[in-house]
Write a protein that holds these residues in place. Structure first.
Motif, PDB file in Angstrom:
ATOM      1  N   ASP A 145       0.827  -1.198   0.000  1.00  0.00           N
ATOM      2  CA  ASP A 145       0.000   0.000   0.000  1.00  0.00           C
ATOM      3  C   ASP A 145       0.867   1.258   0.000  1.00  0.00           C
ATOM      4  N   VAL A 146       0.190   2.388  -0.078  1.00  0.00           N
ATOM      5  CA  VAL A 146       0.887   3.669  -0.189  1.00  0.00           C
ATOM      6  C   VAL A 146       1.709   3.961   1.065  1.00  0.00           C
ATOM      7  N   VAL A 147       1.150   3.651   2.228  1.00  0.00           N
ATOM      8  CA  VAL A 147       1.854   3.956   3.470  1.00  0.00           C
ATOM      9  C   VAL A 147       3.167   3.178   3.539  1.00  0.00           C
ATOM     10  N   PHE A 148       3.134   1.884   3.242  1.00  0.00           N
ATOM     11  CA  PHE A 148       4.346   1.073   3.293  1.00  0.00           C
ATOM     12  C   PHE A 148       5.386   1.580   2.300  1.00  0.00           C
ATOM     13  N   LEU A 149       4.973   1.853   1.071  1.00  0.00           N
ATOM     14  CA  LEU A 149       5.918   2.300   0.053  1.00  0.00           C
ATOM     15  C   LEU A 149       6.484   3.680   0.375  1.00  0.00           C
ATOM     16  N   SER A 150       5.649   4.542   0.921  1.00  0.00           N
ATOM     17  CA  SER A 150       6.132   5.874   1.303  1.00  0.00           C
ATOM     18  C   SER A 150       7.147   5.773   2.439  1.00  0.00           C
ATOM     19  N   ARG A 151       6.876   4.899   3.387  1.00  0.00           N
ATOM     20  CA  ARG A 151       7.834   4.689   4.477  1.00  0.00           C
ATOM     21  C   ARG A 151       9.121   4.075   3.950  1.00  0.00           C
ATOM     22  N   LEU A 152       9.012   3.152   2.993  1.00  0.00           N
ATOM     23  CA  LEU A 152      10.192   2.533   2.400  1.00  0.00           C
ATOM     24  C   LEU A 152      11.051   3.575   1.693  1.00  0.00           C
ATOM     25  N   GLN A 153      10.394   4.467   0.956  1.00  0.00           N
ATOM     26  CA  GLN A 153      11.152   5.503   0.255  1.00  0.00           C
ATOM     27  C   GLN A 153      11.802   6.468   1.232  1.00  0.00           C
ATOM     28  N   PHE A 154      11.071   6.846   2.271  1.00  0.00           N
ATOM     29  CA  PHE A 154      11.650   7.735   3.273  1.00  0.00           C
ATOM     30  C   PHE A 154      12.861   7.082   3.917  1.00  0.00           C
ATOM     31  N   ALA A 155      12.756   5.791   4.213  1.00  0.00           N
ATOM     32  CA  ALA A 155      13.871   5.087   4.854  1.00  0.00           C
ATOM     33  C   ALA A 155      15.096   5.055   3.946  1.00  0.00           C
ATOM     34  N   THR A 156      14.902   4.692   2.679  1.00  0.00           N
ATOM     35  CA  THR A 156      16.045   4.570   1.772  1.00  0.00           C
ATOM     36  C   THR A 156      16.704   5.922   1.505  1.00  0.00           C
ATOM     37  N   THR A 157      15.898   6.952   1.266  1.00  0.00           N
ATOM     38  CA  THR A 157      16.484   8.269   0.977  1.00  0.00           C
ATOM     39  C   THR A 157      17.168   8.856   2.198  1.00  0.00           C
ATOM     40  N   THR A 158      16.563   8.686   3.367  1.00  0.00           N
ATOM     41  CA  THR A 158      17.153   9.246   4.588  1.00  0.00           C
ATOM     42  C   THR A 158      18.433   8.524   4.969  1.00  0.00           C
ATOM     43  N   ILE A 159      18.415   7.207   4.924  1.00  0.00           N
ATOM     44  CA  ILE A 159      19.601   6.439   5.285  1.00  0.00           C
ATOM     45  C   ILE A 159      20.745   6.748   4.332  1.00  0.00           C
ATOM     46  N   PHE A 160      20.454   6.788   3.025  1.00  0.00           N
ATOM     47  CA  PHE A 160      21.520   7.067   2.062  1.00  0.00           C
ATOM     48  C   PHE A 160      22.075   8.476   2.250  1.00  0.00           C
ATOM     49  N   HIS A 161      21.195   9.445   2.466  1.00  0.00           N
ATOM     50  CA  HIS A 161      21.661  10.816   2.686  1.00  0.00           C
ATOM     51  C   HIS A 161      22.500  10.915   3.947  1.00  0.00           C
ATOM     52  N   PHE A 162      22.099  10.199   4.980  1.00  0.00           N
ATOM     53  CA  PHE A 162      22.807  10.312   6.256  1.00  0.00           C
ATOM     54  C   PHE A 162      24.145   9.587   6.242  1.00  0.00           C
ATOM     55  N   LEU A 163      24.467   8.861   5.177  1.00  0.00           N
ATOM     56  CA  LEU A 163      25.810   8.326   5.044  1.00  0.00           C
ATOM     57  C   LEU A 163      26.826   9.445   4.853  1.00  0.00           C
ATOM     58  N   PHE A 164      26.385  10.551   4.258  1.00  0.00           N
ATOM     59  CA  PHE A 164      27.301  11.627   3.885  1.00  0.00           C
ATOM     60  C   PHE A 164      27.348  12.751   4.908  1.00  0.00           C
ATOM     61  N   VAL A 165      26.260  12.964   5.627  1.00  0.00           N
ATOM     62  CA  VAL A 165      26.200  14.092   6.563  1.00  0.00           C
ATOM     63  C   VAL A 165      27.266  13.998   7.649  1.00  0.00           C
ATOM     64  N   PRO A 166      27.348  12.909   8.426  1.00  0.00           N
ATOM     65  CA  PRO A 166      28.365  12.862   9.483  1.00  0.00           C
ATOM     66  C   PRO A 166      29.787  12.892   8.942  1.00  0.00           C
ATOM     67  N   LEU A 167      29.992  12.300   7.759  1.00  0.00           N
ATOM     68  CA  LEU A 167      31.335  12.320   7.179  1.00  0.00           C
ATOM     69  C   LEU A 167      31.726  13.733   6.762  1.00  0.00           C
ATOM     70  N   SER A 168      30.779  14.514   6.252  1.00  0.00           N
ATOM     71  CA  SER A 168      31.067  15.908   5.895  1.00  0.00           C
ATOM     72  C   SER A 168      31.439  16.723   7.132  1.00  0.00           C
ATOM     73  N   ILE A 169      30.693  16.546   8.212  1.00  0.00           N
ATOM     74  CA  ILE A 169      30.971  17.295   9.440  1.00  0.00           C
ATOM     75  C   ILE A 169      32.381  16.992   9.942  1.00  0.00           C
ATOM     76  N   SER A 170      32.703  15.710  10.030  1.00  0.00           N
ATOM     77  CA  SER A 170      33.986  15.328  10.611  1.00  0.00           C
ATOM     78  C   SER A 170      35.155  15.588   9.677  1.00  0.00           C
ATOM     79  N   MET A 171      34.973  15.388   8.366  1.00  0.00           N
ATOM     80  CA  MET A 171      36.070  15.641   7.441  1.00  0.00           C
ATOM     81  C   MET A 171      36.417  17.122   7.387  1.00  0.00           C
ATOM     82  N   ALA A 172      35.428  17.990   7.512  1.00  0.00           N
ATOM     83  CA  ALA A 172      35.714  19.428   7.584  1.00  0.00           C
ATOM     84  C   ALA A 172      36.598  19.723   8.788  1.00  0.00           C
TER      85      ALA A 172
END
Length: 471
Positions: A2-29
């Motif tokens: 259903d829409v709720v499951f797929l929307s949650r799946l997309q939020f999870a994948t996009t957020t997790i992938f984006h958050f791979l770079f955020v902490p590395l950017s902070i610390s590498m700076a």
């Protein structure tokens, strides 16, 4: 699906992938800023070369992080319009400040830093990279204000079906923010430290500018240990705050169905049966959960069943129990990854103090390279525990996840965007990995490893055949 499951799946994948770079950017700076500070203070060109080398990796990561952040924002308008309408008035101010102040600060001075090496004085150029680091930390702060509101809503009133902000100061002083922000920053320090630690160990093992990378190995070790103890202390504070504001998440993270008893034991392992609402097996450490919750080895924790009854009386009929297995095991994966990182950093410090870095073996080098992944695993599993443990709420106590999705978007449309975004992320990941490997192989002098060894101002071959460049 259903829409709720797929929307949650997309939020999870996009957020997790984006958050791979955020902490590395902070610390590498921060790493680049430290290395350039050493260059400015000592005048040694090798620190300038190292600052440029790690700076290239930081820039690659920063650029990919921006792209993934933009894609992540698309889904709020597409899949979560009801949620966006509900929290828009509250989120508008902090997210606008993040974009106009923090992101503007870091991107502007990053550009000046990139093109200012031969145009600015050393101290002004150094100031630019420190402002970039400050900007990345401030950016995280304002974004976490929004996330903290979802965990513990404050400073608002509900009018016409929307949460409207009536106390901006309450958002900034939200207790959830002040346990979440330090935890995120210290976790970021561990992430960058593990990356620098692993790459430096590989370079030392391969005898490619080995003496040059011993300095970054030591810096990474120290920052990694600082990050670990900071994560542990801030995580302890976060657990204590969780008992007060989201006791159901705490109970789920411990697979605690009934009352814990006094003192409360911490389940190291549990075989969980959500259907029967019981654990068929538990390996328990007596008193540890009470200590985590109250800083003393006494105190009782409410269980899931008791909290479900309380929530039903407060919020009405419904299931208020989050996915217990996911919440329980993601918490333990986070702890395990953090502890393994600590062991690597501690052993790295031992090797440095005993002057054994010249004899690094394959096992340690491979462990250090594997260790690069550990903080990423810890960050990801920690966020999974934080977000999954809040279910069924998008905004705790105010808005359920099932009521947050866009009413006019079909499951097919969401599935198409999930596949599209995942494909884009896969391409970005491959490109980033290729660029990282290319830059790391070239090293700080941008040459083939064999040629770089001869020009290393710290290496034995250079000392025999040339002059040191430490002016």
């Amino acid at each position: 699906m259903d829409v709720v499951f797929l929307s949650r799946l997309q939020f999870a994948t996009t957020t997790i992938f984006h958050f791979l770079f955020v902490p590395l950017s902070i610390s590498m700076a921060l790493f680049v800023a430290i290395l350039e500070t050493m260059y400015v203070r000592t005048g040694k060109e090798e620190y300038k070369s190292l600052a440029k080398f790690w700076g290239k990796l930081f820039l690659i990561n920063f650029a990919v992080g921006i792209v993934t952040g933009i894609l992540q924002e698309f889904q709020f308008g597409m899949n979560w319009s009801a949620y966006s309408r509900f929290v828009g008035d509250v989120f508008g101010a902090p997210l606008a400040i993040e974009a106009l102040l923090a992101f503007f600060l870091e991107s502007t001075f990053l550009g000046i830093w990139i093109f200012g090496w031969d145009r600015l004085s050393k101290k002004v150029h150094l100031l630019c990279i420190w402002l970039v680091f400050i900007g990345t930390a401030i950016s995280a702060f304002w974004i976490l204000i929004a996330n903290s509101f979802m965990q513990h809503p404050v400073g608002f009133e509900v009018n016409n079906g929307r949460a409207e902000m009536n106390d901006f100061l309450a958002l900034i002083t939200n207790g959830q923010l002040w346990v979440e922000f330090p935890h995120t920053i210290f976790g970021a320090l561990m992430t960058g430290a593990a990356f620098v630690f692993g790459v430096s160990a590989w370079k030392i093992f391969r005898k490619q500018n080995a003496d040059l990378f011993k300095s970054t190995f030591l810096i990474a070790t120290i920052i990694g240990l600082i990050g670990f103890f900071g994560v542990a202390l801030s995580g302890h504070s976060q657990a204590q705050y969780l008992v007060k504001t989201q006791p159901m998440k705490m109970a789920a993270s411990e697979a605690l169905w009934g009352k814990s008893g006094d003192p409360a034991g911490w389940n190291l392992i549990a075989f969980i049966d959500p259907d029967k609402q019981e654990n068929s097996f538990e390996l328990n450490i007596p008193g540890l959960l009470s200590f985590l919750s109250y800083s003393k080895f006494s105190g009782e924790i409410k269980g899931i069943q008791e909290l479900q009854a309380e929530y039903t009386q407060t919020y009405g009929e419904g299931n208020y129990i989050p996915p217990v297995r996911t919440t329980f095991w993601s918490f333990r994966i986070m702890i395990a990854a953090g502890m393994l990182s600590f062991l690597l950093f501690a052993y790295g410090l031992y090797l440095h103090r005993k002057k054994k870095l010249d004899k690094l073996g394959k096992f340690f080098t491979r462990s250090a390279l594997f260790g690069i992944s550990l903080p990423f695993i810890a960050n990801t599993s920690g966020w999974i525990m934080t977000e999954i443990g809040r279910q069924p709420w998008t905004v705790f106590g105010l808005m359920r996840t099932e009521d947050s999705v866009s009413p006019s978007v079909s499951a097919g449309q969401v599935l198409f965007s999930v596949i599209t975004f995942t494909g884009i992320y896969a391409i970005l990941g491959c490109v980033m990995a290729y660029l990282f490997v290319k830059v790391i192989k070239k090293g700080p002098y941008g040459e083939k490893p064999e040629a770089a060894i001869a020009k290393d101002p710290f290496s034995d071959s250079f000392k025999k055949g040339g002059k040191r460049r430490d002016s």
